[in-house]
Design an enzyme around this catalytic site. Structure first.
Site, PDB file in Angstrom:
ATOM      1  CG  LEU A  16       1.095  -0.189   7.993  1.00  0.00           C
ATOM      2  CD1 LEU A  16       2.250   0.364   7.286  1.00  0.00           C
ATOM      3  CD2 LEU A  16       0.593   0.628   8.956  1.00  0.00           C
TER       4      LEU A  16
ATOM      5  N   GLY B 231       0.920  -1.256   0.093  1.00  0.00           N
ATOM      6  CA  GLY B 231       0.181   0.051  -0.054  1.00  0.00           C
ATOM      7  C   GLY B 231       0.760   1.102  -0.078  1.00  0.00           C
TER       8      GLY B 231
ATOM      9  N   GLY C 210      -3.916  -1.828  -2.389  1.00  0.00           N
ATOM     10  CA  GLY C 210      -2.203  -1.718  -2.702  1.00  0.00           C
ATOM     11  C   GLY C 210      -2.020  -1.991  -4.111  1.00  0.00           C
TER      12      GLY C 210
ATOM     13  CE1 TYR D  86     -10.937   3.415   8.139  1.00  0.00           C
ATOM     14  CE2 TYR D  86     -10.508   5.670   8.100  1.00  0.00           C
ATOM     15  CZ  TYR D  86      -9.993   4.522   8.295  1.00  0.00           C
ATOM     16  OH  TYR D  86      -8.715   4.477   8.058  1.00  0.00           O
TER      17      TYR D  86
END
Ligand code: UDP
Length: 334
Positions: A76, A10, A36, A149
């Protein structure tokens, strides 16, 4: 040392991989290429200290194996970007919460330290500027997809902190503020790559809402430096730490800066939030991190100026466009 980076192909993950490899470390990348891109790590593939696995994090066996091989895990992998969140809320919530749970579970078996990437979104609509890590979170109604989120990231933070409290699994949580730089794509709605692309294409720069909302933009290499320093400090374990800059600018101001640095004559077009996202969309007016905790733990504070950041993104996107044009000419001639 050997590091596992989930989401290593990513935007931030690939810069982190590059940083660690340049330092002489070994890096294992785990990425399903959902947001990514293999392009992000193509230039690293010839390095024998890099290994990469194009698998979803839900593949428990692969994940467990890779966690075992690593000394430290940088987690991540996540579904990010306001546009993606609004368009695919189920995917966002499930990917993020399940992914973090799986990583923590695997790491806990051997107590491998984990860096968990969280986000400044968790502060929500708070108006207590600058945001400090222990301040209250102010989220909107559950009927507004955007807040899913923030809420799911808050759950991930609770989970990681609980693993530390209850099971002594070492974790560090980094709340990443607006992070920008080369390789960031505008596909998921991020403002800077969008503006730069629009300016280079001489299309209107789309400023959402009044344009008076502000953000602080941090260069990705500064964020990477902060992340690495946090993971080499025992005192950071069990802590939540803001990672960002205090380069504050309104979004309209950013559009003007991009026009200036590209020399583009693109007009600035104001677009109501309802049209840009969905009816009833709520944005945050200001988002500024307190960096006291980061500085006291790492002795580091991101310094790259906004003009320099914009120039680097412009240079990257201009070169990318040039290479694409060359490739198109070459394939037309075949
Ligand atoms: N934005 C904009 N034009 C765009 C994309 C985003 O005006 O083409 C605005 C967006 O509404 C927000 C700010 O720019 O107020 C930052 O958006 P981004 O998605 O980059 O990050 P956020 O801070 O929302 O997580």
């Amino acid at each position: 040392m050997r590091f596992l980076i989930t989401g290593g192909a990513g935007f931030i993950g690939s810069h982190l991989a590059e940083y660690l490899l340049a330092r002489g470390d070994q890096v294992i990348v785990l990425d399903d290429l959902s947001t990514g891109s293999i392009e992000n790590i193509r230039h690293l593939k010839s390095d024998p200290r890099l290994s990469y696995f194009l698998e979803p994090i839900e593949n428990r066996h692969v994940l467990a194996e890779l966690v075992d091989e690593a000394d430290i895990v940088f987690h991540l992998a996540a579904a990010v970007g306001v546009r993606l969140i609004i368009e695919s809320p189920v995917h966002t919530i499930e990917t993020n919460v399940n992914g973090t749970q799986l990583v923590l579970e695997a790491a806990c078996k051997k107590r491998k330290p984990v860096f968990c990437a969280s986000t400044s979104e968790v502060y929500g609509k708070s108006t207590h500027i600058p945001f400090t890590e222990d301040s209250d979170l102010v989220l909107g109604a559950t009927s507004k997809a955007r807040w899913s989120y923030a809420a799911s990231k808050a759950v991930e933070e609770f989970l990681a902190l609980s693993y530390w409290k209850e099971k002594r699994q070492p974790v560090v949580i980094g709340r990443l503020f607006n992070t920008v730089g080369p390789r960031q794509t505008g596909r998921y709605g991020m403002v800077l790559p969008n503006f730069v692309q629009q300016a280079l294409d001489r299309r209107p720069l789309t400023v959402f809402g009044s344009g008076q909302q502000s953000r602080c933009f941090c260069h990705v290499m500064d964020s990477v430096e902060a992340i690495v320093r946090l993971m080499s400090n025992e005192r950071a374990i069990g802590e939540v730490v803001n990672i960002g800059s205090q380069n504050e600018i309104t979004i309209e101001g950013l559009a003007r800066l991009v026009k200036e640095r590209t020399g583009s004559d693109s007009p600035i077009q104001m677009v109501p939030y309802d049209e840009a996202y969905e009816p009833g969309f709520e944005d945050m007016v200001r988002r500024v991190p307190s960096l006291k905790k980061l500085e006291s733990l790492t002795g580091f504070r991101p310094q790259t100026s906004l003009t320099e950041i914009v120039d680097r993104v412009v240079a990257y996107m201009t070169e990318k466009q040039r290479l694409m044009a060359v490739a198109a000419i070459a394939s037309a001639g075949e």
